[in-house]
Design an enzyme around this catalytic site. Structure first.
Site, PDB file in Angstrom:
ATOM      1  N   ASN A 349       7.792  -8.322  -5.742  1.00 43.12           N
ATOM      2  CA  ASN A 349       9.134  -7.750  -5.613  1.00 43.12           C
ATOM      3  C   ASN A 349      10.204  -8.826  -5.805  1.00 43.12           C
ATOM      4  OD1 ASN A 349      11.085  -5.833  -5.250  1.00 43.12           O
ATOM      5  ND2 ASN A 349      10.549  -5.331  -3.147  1.00 43.12           N
ATOM      6  N   HIS A 381      14.370  -1.567   4.471  1.00 46.79           N
ATOM      7  CA  HIS A 381      13.308  -0.610   4.167  1.00 46.79           C
ATOM      8  C   HIS A 381      13.406   0.660   5.011  1.00 46.79           C
ATOM      9  CE1 HIS A 381      11.263  -3.949   2.061  1.00 46.79           C
ATOM     10  NE2 HIS A 381      10.620  -2.992   1.422  1.00 46.79           N
TER      11      HIS A 381
END
Length: 722
Positions: A349, A381
């Site tokens: 990521n 998140h």
């Protein structure tokens, strides 16, 4: 019981259901089918965007309009009424950007964007708990990254000086406020609205306006100063094909093995009570690995879309092949075969890593960098407890990995065999640690994750704490001292054998991302590498093999230790050199030397290509001019030949005799004395024919002279004047 609002229906997907028949046919859910349809469409539209809407053919406004229109259409197709959030969050943030003082705009935008995102996360958790269906939070997370990174870049460009900024911050600093069209095009462009990757504002604007292939990109945010040399545009075809094929392979692996190692089985009592410890570790490792291939598929496909539109070029490798990894989100092989947690984090990521480094790690005190970086990542998140368990565990094992590397790595560097053994061992350990640390991330639940950790007897937690707090008291690791040039370290082994143990190395101490403070020397200045030239580098060396060692002094974070500047170089202390390559600013700088080599190779490649073009132009112009001059000389020689036989004459006429003086003189003479000279009786028989021939040749020569005088300077000045 809570009832979901109109735009969130429990167990109900809000996107288009036009292709439900196709979902039933292929055995996938309709949300995944819609996602794939949009991404495949984006892949083909990207090719049209690069060719038909090339910046040399259309205006940047048209490119902005096309990109944001397609992006909004994709958003509505996939999310239906929930797409209102795609418009709401960036609209509110744009109002904040335009109304707030640049000194506080970055904090205001971060607060507003994260608050909006967390509200949507909370609603999803309340009304659709544990669902893996495609929902609006994914695009909102990407939009949050975009608007917050833009706000921090505006703050850096309008408020902070270059000497206060890191190399990446200097490159991304924005000193021109974006217009509404530029801003919303950046937020909604179709290449990255569904699955990323994160594109920094400056990179995107230069791409849309056609400046991304310039050999000398600007070092500041003034994107409207553009008199620069353009290099040949490389083709992304090979990179696109490679990434699309890789995406398909990852999708196949995910579909094949996710049914063999389903994550939900890890919560079952039968798995917890009736399996061995070794099998639990194996299953956790395999289950999380299978889940990762789903992300590999999405990220590789998204990267291919960006590359196919012309976005992502970073230069050439050592073999002369073009590189398209400016915004790549994943390096699959590098991640899967990483030998330590630092390499694993750096290759996973990557867009989010760059965002976290830009917002948090480079701006907070060094001792809090890891904790605050993991905290922001977890909050970004959402609120699922599994996220926080994963990031808390990750912070512990990252610190332990750094300590263990310092304690043990140098003991395995004596021979090739021991180095190979160390690499294989650490690769296997990293695989196990990743499975242990990340399974709560996919389980999402708190109690299920805690129960499984207890079944693991918290082994890796205990080992990590022992490595951090106890082992350093009994095992002496490498000691590092900063060298006098500020760019290198001297590693001293704890064994006391300085002849064998002392090695010099140049390592980057720039902030690593998402908790990447695995740089083994905390005392190194993380901004030291941002200085392209420093006065200390100009001082004469004491000897060809002599290294001067200075004891490190206690300094606050982000403070550079500098020697007294030389008088002939006072300007080097005042202003840091801007970065010269986009790759310098976006890559995680493990190794500054590697970054300098890449920049140098890119420059050499561009210079070589430019030299080839210049040589071709030189050769073409030389041959053209030579041909024209030779043609002119041939005509002149024909005119000055001594004899020319004219039609209808009985003999040759002397054109260069003492009494004739050539055709030009004869023509002029015939005009003035009308052929009364008896010595030219033969020539006077045909005065009209002779005059016509002379006039014709004279006219042709004048035309050729005019062409030569006009064409040669024009050709030479067409981008080729030295």
């Amino acid at each position: 019981m809570l009832e979901p609002p109109k735009f969130i229906e429990n167990d109900c997907y809000n996107g288009s259901r036009t292709f439900t028949w196709l979902a039933d046919m292929v055995g996938l859910s309709v949300d995944l089918v819609n996602f794939l349809i949009c991404q495949i469409s984006a892949l083909f539209l990207a090719s049209l965007f690069r060719s038909m809407l090339h910046p040399s053919k259309v205006s940047s406004k048209l490119r902005h309009t096309f990109a944001l229109s397609i992006g909004l259409a994709f958003g509505y197709f996939c999310f239906g009424q929930q797409a209102i959030h795609i418009a709401g969050l960036p609209a509110i943030c744009y109002i904040v950007i335009r109304t707030q003082d640049p000194r506080i705009v970055q904090r205001a935008v971060l607060l507003v964007a994260m608050s909006y995102l967390l509200c949507v996360h909370l609603m999803r958790q309340l009304y659709d708990y544990g669902s893996y269906a495609l929902d609006i939070t994914g695009p909102l997370m990407i939009i949050t990254q975009k608007v917050t990174s833009l706000a921090f870049s505006i703050h850096d460009g309008f408020v902070r000086g270059d000497e206060e900024l890191t190399k990446a911050q200097q490159y991304h600093a924005i000193r021109k406020m974006p217009s509404a069209l530029e801003y919303f095009s950046y937020v909604w462009h179709f290449q990255s609205i569904l699955a990323g990757p994160l594109v920094f504002y400056k990179d995107y604007i230069e791409f849309v306006e056609g400046y991304n292939l310039l050999s000398t990109p600007p070092g500041n945010g003034n994107l409207d100063s553009s008199k620069r040399e353009v290099v040949l545009e490389p083709s992304p075809t090979k990179a696109v094909i490679r990434k699309v094929v890789g995406s398909l392979v990852c999708a196949f692996i995910f579909m094949k093995f996710v049914k063999i190692y389903p994550v939900k089985d890890m919560k079952e009592d039968d798995f917890m009570n009736n399996t061995s410890m070794v099998y639990k570790y194996w299953y956790a490792m395999m289950a999380t690995t299978c889940i990762r291939f789903k992300y590999y598929h999405a990220w590789l496909l998204a990267d291919a879309i960006c590359n196919n539109s012309g976005l992502g070029f970073t230069g050439y490798d050592k073999d002369g092949n073009s590189k398209w990894d400016l915004i790549s989100n994943i390096n699959v092989l590098s991640f899967e075969f990483s030998t330590n947690m630092r390499d694993a984090i750096n290759n996973w990521n990557c867009g989010t890593n760059r965002w976290l480094r830009t917002l948090v790690y480079e701006r907070v005190p060094q001792q809090y960098g890891t904790l605050l970086t993991f905290a922001l990542s977890a909050v970004w998140h959402g609120f699922y407890p599994g996220y926080y368990l994963t990031f808390a565990t990750g912070a512990v094992v990252v610190t332990a990995a750094r300590t263990g590397r310092r304690l043990f790595r140098h003991r395995f560097q004596s021979t090739q065999v021991t180095r190979m053994f160390y690499d294989i061992l650490t690769c296997l350990i990293t695989r196990v640690v990743l499975g242990y640390a990340t399974f709560p991330f996919v389980l999402l639940e708190f109690m299920g994750s805690i129960k499984l950790y207890l079944r693991f007897y918290l082994c890796l937690h205990i080992i990590s704490l022992v490595t951090i707090f106890i082992l350093p008291k009994f095992i002496r690791g490498e000691r590092r001292l900063r060298t006098s040039n500020g760019n290198g370290n001297v590693r001293l082994s704890g064994s006391g054998n300085t002849k064998d143990a002392v090695t010099t190395s140049v390592e980057s101490t720039a902030a690593l991302t998402a908790g990447n403070d695995l740089n083994e020397d905390k005392e190194e200045d993380k901004h030291a590498q941002c200085k392209v030239h420093t006065p200390t580098q100009q001082q004469p060396a004491a000897g060809p093999h002599k290294t001067t060692v200075e004891q490190p002094t206690e300094q606050p974070n982000n403070v550079n230790l500098r020697s007294r500047p030389q008088q002939q170089q006072p300007h080097l202390e005042k202003k840091a050199m801007p970065p010269t390559c986009a790759r310098d600013a976006v890559s995680v700088p493990h190794d500054q030397c590697e970054m300098d080599q890449l920049s140098s190779k890119l420059k050499e490649k561009i210079e070589a290509e430019t030299k080839n073009i210049e040589e071709f132009i030189d050769k073409t112009v030389t041959e053209t001019v030579s041909g024209i001059v030779e043609f002119k000389n041939d005509l002149m020689r024909d005119i000055e030949f001594p004899k020319l036989k004219l039609p209808g004459s009985n003999g040759a006429i002397s054109l260069d005799s003492s009494n004739g003086g050539g055709l030009r003189k004869r023509n002029i003479s015939s005009v003035h004395d009308n052929g009364t000279d008896p010595g030219h009786a033969t020539a006077d028989l045909h005065p009209p024919l002779e005059e016509n021939g002379a006039a014709f040749l004279k006219k042709e020569i004048e035309v050729i002279n005019a062409v030569v005088q006009q064409a040669v300077p024009a050709v030479l000045s067409n981008g080729h004047a030295k």
